[in-house]
Design a protein around this motif. Structure first.
Motif, PDB file in Angstrom:
ATOM      1  N   LEU A  76      -5.948   4.447  -3.155  1.00 26.06           N
ATOM      2  CA  LEU A  76      -4.746   4.070  -2.406  1.00 26.06           C
ATOM      3  C   LEU A  76      -4.579   4.920  -1.151  1.00 26.06           C
ATOM      4  O   LEU A  76      -4.082   4.441  -0.129  1.00 26.06           O
ATOM      5  CB  LEU A  76      -3.512   4.199  -3.301  1.00 26.06           C
ATOM      6  CG  LEU A  76      -3.374   3.139  -4.400  1.00 26.06           C
ATOM      7  CD1 LEU A  76      -2.247   3.500  -5.354  1.00 26.06           C
ATOM      8  CD2 LEU A  76      -3.124   1.766  -3.784  1.00 26.06           C
ATOM      9  N   ASP A  77      -4.982   6.174  -1.221  1.00 19.74           N
ATOM     10  CA  ASP A  77      -4.879   7.052  -0.050  1.00 19.74           C
ATOM     11  C   ASP A  77      -5.864   6.669   1.048  1.00 19.74           C
ATOM     12  O   ASP A  77      -5.585   6.810   2.232  1.00 19.74           O
ATOM     13  CB  ASP A  77      -5.123   8.509  -0.458  1.00 19.74           C
ATOM     14  CG  ASP A  77      -3.945   9.089  -1.225  1.00 19.74           C
ATOM     15  OD1 ASP A  77      -2.827   8.557  -1.057  1.00 19.74           O
ATOM     16  OD2 ASP A  77      -4.135  10.057  -1.988  1.00 19.74           O
ATOM     17  N   GLU A  78      -7.032   6.180   0.636  1.00 21.73           N
ATOM     18  CA  GLU A  78      -8.098   5.935   1.608  1.00 21.73           C
ATOM     19  C   GLU A  78      -8.212   4.480   2.042  1.00 21.73           C
ATOM     20  O   GLU A  78      -8.871   4.188   3.036  1.00 21.73           O
ATOM     21  CB  GLU A  78      -9.451   6.362   0.999  1.00 21.73           C
ATOM     22  CG  GLU A  78      -9.522   7.848   0.684  1.00 21.73           C
ATOM     23  CD  GLU A  78     -10.817   8.220  -0.033  1.00 21.73           C
ATOM     24  OE1 GLU A  78     -11.571   7.269  -0.369  1.00 21.73           O
ATOM     25  OE2 GLU A  78     -11.056   9.408  -0.251  1.00 21.73           O
ATOM     26  N   GLN A  98       1.273   4.023  -3.110  1.00 17.41           N
ATOM     27  CA  GLN A  98       1.039   5.466  -3.028  1.00 17.41           C
ATOM     28  C   GLN A  98       2.190   6.244  -3.664  1.00 17.41           C
ATOM     29  O   GLN A  98       1.972   7.265  -4.324  1.00 17.41           O
ATOM     30  CB  GLN A  98       0.857   5.870  -1.568  1.00 17.41           C
ATOM     31  CG  GLN A  98      -0.436   5.352  -0.948  1.00 17.41           C
ATOM     32  CD  GLN A  98      -0.507   5.571   0.548  1.00 17.41           C
ATOM     33  OE1 GLN A  98       0.518   5.700   1.216  1.00 17.41           O
ATOM     34  NE2 GLN A  98      -1.711   5.580   1.102  1.00 17.41           N
ATOM     35  N   LYS A  99       3.426   5.745  -3.484  1.00 21.38           N
ATOM     36  CA  LYS A  99       4.578   6.398  -4.118  1.00 21.38           C
ATOM     37  C   LYS A  99       4.478   6.308  -5.638  1.00 21.38           C
ATOM     38  O   LYS A  99       4.759   7.279  -6.355  1.00 21.38           O
ATOM     39  CB  LYS A  99       5.875   5.733  -3.647  1.00 21.38           C
ATOM     40  CG  LYS A  99       6.165   5.886  -2.167  1.00 21.38           C
ATOM     41  CD  LYS A  99       7.424   5.112  -1.797  1.00 21.38           C
ATOM     42  CE  LYS A  99       7.676   5.138  -0.302  1.00 21.38           C
ATOM     43  NZ  LYS A  99       8.865   4.315   0.081  1.00 21.38           N
ATOM     44  N   GLU A 148       1.862   8.654  -7.270  1.00 19.26           N
ATOM     45  CA  GLU A 148       2.281  10.055  -7.429  1.00 19.26           C
ATOM     46  C   GLU A 148       2.975  10.287  -8.766  1.00 19.26           C
ATOM     47  O   GLU A 148       2.991  11.403  -9.276  1.00 19.26           O
ATOM     48  CB  GLU A 148       3.219  10.444  -6.283  1.00 19.26           C
ATOM     49  CG  GLU A 148       2.541  10.474  -4.911  1.00 19.26           C
ATOM     50  CD  GLU A 148       3.538  10.731  -3.785  1.00 19.26           C
ATOM     51  OE1 GLU A 148       4.748  10.865  -4.101  1.00 19.26           O
ATOM     52  OE2 GLU A 148       3.115  10.797  -2.621  1.00 19.26           O
ATOM     53  N   LYS A 196       0.835  -1.205   0.000  1.00 19.86           N
ATOM     54  CA  LYS A 196       0.000   0.000   0.000  1.00 19.86           C
ATOM     55  C   LYS A 196       0.870   1.255   0.000  1.00 19.86           C
ATOM     56  O   LYS A 196       0.637   2.197  -0.769  1.00 19.86           O
ATOM     57  CB  LYS A 196      -0.911   0.004   1.218  1.00 19.86           C
ATOM     58  CG  LYS A 196      -1.746   1.269   1.325  1.00 19.86           C
ATOM     59  CD  LYS A 196      -2.527   1.330   2.622  1.00 19.86           C
ATOM     60  CE  LYS A 196      -3.239   2.676   2.764  1.00 19.86           C
ATOM     61  NZ  LYS A 196      -3.964   2.800   4.047  1.00 19.86           N
ATOM     62  N   SER A 197       1.897   1.282   0.858  1.00 22.79           N
ATOM     63  CA  SER A 197       2.788   2.440   0.941  1.00 22.79           C
ATOM     64  C   SER A 197       3.530   2.673  -0.365  1.00 22.79           C
ATOM     65  O   SER A 197       3.612   3.806  -0.863  1.00 22.79           O
ATOM     66  CB  SER A 197       3.783   2.229   2.089  1.00 22.79           C
ATOM     67  OG  SER A 197       4.708   3.289   2.152  1.00 22.79           O
ATOM     68  N   LYS A 217      -5.407   6.963  -7.319  1.00 26.42           N
ATOM     69  CA  LYS A 217      -4.687   7.659  -6.254  1.00 26.42           C
ATOM     70  C   LYS A 217      -5.567   7.816  -5.019  1.00 26.42           C
ATOM     71  O   LYS A 217      -5.120   7.625  -3.882  1.00 26.42           O
ATOM     72  CB  LYS A 217      -4.233   9.035  -6.751  1.00 26.42           C
ATOM     73  CG  LYS A 217      -3.167   8.974  -7.830  1.00 26.42           C
ATOM     74  CD  LYS A 217      -2.852  10.368  -8.362  1.00 26.42           C
ATOM     75  CE  LYS A 217      -1.849  10.278  -9.526  1.00 26.42           C
ATOM     76  NZ  LYS A 217      -1.563  11.619 -10.101  1.00 26.42           N
ATOM     77  N   ARG A 218      -6.816   8.168  -5.236  1.00 25.50           N
ATOM     78  CA  ARG A 218      -7.738   8.367  -4.105  1.00 25.50           C
ATOM     79  C   ARG A 218      -7.985   7.047  -3.366  1.00 25.50           C
ATOM     80  O   ARG A 218      -8.018   7.009  -2.130  1.00 25.50           O
ATOM     81  CB  ARG A 218      -9.065   8.939  -4.609  1.00 25.50           C
ATOM     82  CG  ARG A 218     -10.043   9.289  -3.497  1.00 25.50           C
ATOM     83  CD  ARG A 218     -11.250  10.054  -4.010  1.00 25.50           C
ATOM     84  NE  ARG A 218     -12.015   9.281  -4.975  1.00 25.50           N
ATOM     85  CZ  ARG A 218     -12.017   9.531  -6.296  1.00 25.50           C
ATOM     86  NH1 ARG A 218     -11.281  10.518  -6.788  1.00 25.50           N
ATOM     87  NH2 ARG A 218     -12.724   8.788  -7.104  1.00 25.50           N
TER      88      ARG A 218
END
Length: 270
Positions: free
Chosen positions: A164-166, A59-60, A63, A55-56, A161-162
């Motif tokens: 993965l952030d949530e 997110q990279k 971007e 997950k981390s 992106k949204r």
């Protein structure tokens, strides 16, 4: 004699474990499940750790994603969008709207424990690390999602992106992962306990102890407590390893201590 008392004996007073032969078979099976839970805990922790790393890293990667959208079975990007490959500790990511790479290339990228993921010009692909676990659970280690099937229609870089952030791992998924890891731990422990019991029973025959096979099995189950705890502890702080030898060897040693005062039969007269 109860299970909790035998548990304490299994940690601090091996010589009292001979009393396990008086336990009912149902309680012994429940205790095996308890030991399996202990063995499954570090594996479950490592799975969750891998999920968190993915997950981390996801997110990279998100971007760096250019704007795109999957619409009507096609990957739509700006005309000047170029493909790229980006690697993190857990993911090898490919974005290739130009059709320069294939599933074979994505599969070749897979090294170590990294997951290979690719948005190709005609499909989304995922290749898991080569291991028997993936094949056992899913029947394959690679997955293809062609855009023309409509499964991914509407997916865009912003939505990805949204998400993965949530995203968080739901409780029900944690429970499923735990049960999936518990099953092989239980089966492997049963096999090891039976192997140990065969050796323990032969030892009992040589020593002329008045122990049946079932008596040996019950004592072996409780004798395995400390080896299982040690194995689980070690796996919390290291990579998974085959702990069968550790469990078998140490359990047999504890069985020897547990039965050394066992009553013997009269030797046969020749």
């Amino acid at each position: 004699m109860n299970t909790f008392t035998l548990f304490k004996h299994a940690i601090f007073q091996f010589s009292e474990l001979y009393q396990a032969k008086k336990m009912s078979f149902g309680k012994v099976i429940l205790y095996v499940i308890f030991l399996s839970v202990i063995l499954a805990l570090p594996i479950t922790k490592q799975v969750f750790s891998i999920v968190q790393d993915i997950k981390s890293d996801g997110q990279k990667i998100a971007e760096k994603l250019p704007d795109f959208k999957i619409n009507d079975g096609k990957l739509e990007t700006a005309a000047d969008t170029e493909g790229f490959i980006y690697q993190t500790n857990s993911i090898i990511f490919t974005f290739d709207p130009e059709g320069k790479r294939s599933l074979t290339d994505i599969e070749a990228d897979s090294v170590g424990d990294a997951v290979s993921v690719g948005f190709l010009d005609d499909e989304f692909v995922v290749v898991l690390p080569s291991s028997g676990t993936a094949d056992a659970l899913f029947g394959t280690s690679q997955f293809e999602f062609p855009y023309n099937k409509g499964t991914l229609d509407g997916l865009s870089s912003q939505e990805l992106k949204r998400t993965l952030d949530e995203s968080n791992v739901p409780f029900w998924l944690k429970a499923v992962v735990f049960l999936v890891t518990l099953y092989p731990a239980f089966i492997n422990l049963i096999i090891n306990l039976l192997l140990i019991t065969v050796g323990a029973n032969l030892y009992s025959k040589v020593r002329l102890y008045k122990l049946r096979f079932m008596d040996c099995l019950k004592i072996v189950v409780y004798s395995a407590t400390l080896p299982v705890i040690i194995s689980s502890f070690l796996q919390f702080f290291s990579r998974p390893f085959d702990d069968s030898f550790l469990i078998i060897f140490v359990t047999l040693l504890i069985f020897f201590f547990a039965t050394r005062n066992e009553q013997r039969q009269e030797p046969p007269v020749i």
